[in-house]
Motif scaffolding. Structure first.
Motif, PDB file in Angstrom:
ATOM      1  N   ASP A 190       4.456   3.551  -4.525  1.00  0.00           N
ATOM      2  CA  ASP A 190       3.899   4.520  -5.472  1.00  0.00           C
ATOM      3  C   ASP A 190       3.449   3.858  -6.773  1.00  0.00           C
ATOM      4  O   ASP A 190       2.413   4.218  -7.335  1.00  0.00           O
ATOM      5  CB  ASP A 190       4.920   5.606  -5.793  1.00  0.00           C
ATOM      6  CG  ASP A 190       5.153   6.551  -4.616  1.00  0.00           C
ATOM      7  OD1 ASP A 190       4.267   6.636  -3.736  1.00  0.00           O
ATOM      8  OD2 ASP A 190       6.214   7.188  -4.577  1.00  0.00           O
ATOM      9  N   ARG A 224       0.198   2.141  -6.243  1.00  0.00           N
ATOM     10  CA  ARG A 224      -0.878   3.137  -6.153  1.00  0.00           C
ATOM     11  C   ARG A 224      -1.303   3.606  -7.534  1.00  0.00           C
ATOM     12  O   ARG A 224      -2.488   3.770  -7.813  1.00  0.00           O
ATOM     13  CB  ARG A 224      -0.425   4.330  -5.319  1.00  0.00           C
ATOM     14  CG  ARG A 224      -0.396   4.065  -3.850  1.00  0.00           C
ATOM     15  CD  ARG A 224      -0.118   5.351  -3.118  1.00  0.00           C
ATOM     16  NE  ARG A 224       0.509   5.069  -1.837  1.00  0.00           N
ATOM     17  CZ  ARG A 224       1.220   5.921  -1.153  1.00  0.00           C
ATOM     18  NH1 ARG A 224       1.427   7.130  -1.610  1.00  0.00           N
ATOM     19  NH2 ARG A 224       1.739   5.584   0.000  1.00  0.00           N
ATOM     20  N   LYS A 278      -5.055   3.104  -9.147  1.00  0.00           N
ATOM     21  CA  LYS A 278      -5.846   4.239  -9.633  1.00  0.00           C
ATOM     22  C   LYS A 278      -6.347   4.012 -11.052  1.00  0.00           C
ATOM     23  O   LYS A 278      -7.423   4.444 -11.415  1.00  0.00           O
ATOM     24  CB  LYS A 278      -4.990   5.509  -9.620  1.00  0.00           C
ATOM     25  CG  LYS A 278      -5.251   6.431  -8.496  1.00  0.00           C
ATOM     26  CD  LYS A 278      -4.460   7.700  -8.717  1.00  0.00           C
ATOM     27  CE  LYS A 278      -4.806   8.703  -7.636  1.00  0.00           C
ATOM     28  NZ  LYS A 278      -4.045   9.932  -7.756  1.00  0.00           N
ATOM     29  N   LYS A 332       0.823  -1.210   0.000  1.00  0.00           N
ATOM     30  CA  LYS A 332       0.000   0.000   0.000  1.00  0.00           C
ATOM     31  C   LYS A 332       0.858   1.262   0.000  1.00  0.00           C
ATOM     32  O   LYS A 332       0.406   2.318  -0.392  1.00  0.00           O
ATOM     33  CB  LYS A 332      -0.983  -0.003   1.168  1.00  0.00           C
ATOM     34  CG  LYS A 332      -0.355   0.093   2.529  1.00  0.00           C
ATOM     35  CD  LYS A 332      -1.401   0.087   3.622  1.00  0.00           C
ATOM     36  CE  LYS A 332      -0.733   0.171   4.981  1.00  0.00           C
ATOM     37  NZ  LYS A 332      -1.692   0.152   6.052  1.00  0.00           N
TER      38      LYS A 332
END
Length: 105
Positions: free
Chosen positions: A10, A13, A17, A7
């Motif tokens: 980067d 992430r 997204k 989590k």
């Protein structure tokens, strides 16, 4: 679709997204199921091991020389991320090739 990663990563992430309807598995908390890890190793071999990570740099030479699957079982954060499982296929990293295969611009 499942995404195995961290989590705090980067790259993970960014992938999360961009993808819809993805199940996120934090390898630090939940680990990686043995069957998934074995299949990923069959697909990617030693590329599955992130030798640029902080975890890797903290290991002694004896530990580094262990078999890749044993290392990843004991230290799941050594896995290159993200590992994405989609429609029976596996993808490693958030590369342009991965994005194209998953239909993400």
């Amino acid at each position: 679709m499942r995404l195995y990663g961290l989590k705090t990563c980067d790259t993970c992430r960014k992938a999360l997204k961009s993808l819809n309807g993805v199940e996120f598995i934090d390898v630090r908390v939940q680990g990686v199921p043995e069957n998934v890890l074995s299949a990923a190793f069959e697909n990617f071999g030693k590329a599955l091991l992130n030798t640029r990570s902080t975890t890797w740099r903290g290991l002694d030479d004896e530990t580094r020389n262990r078999p890749v699957l044993a290392l990843l079982t004991d230290h799941p954060t050594l896995m290159k991320r993200p590992l994405i499982e989609a429609d029976g296929q596996m993808y490693l990293g958030w590369t342009p090739e991965t994005r194209q295969a998953l239909g993400v611009a």
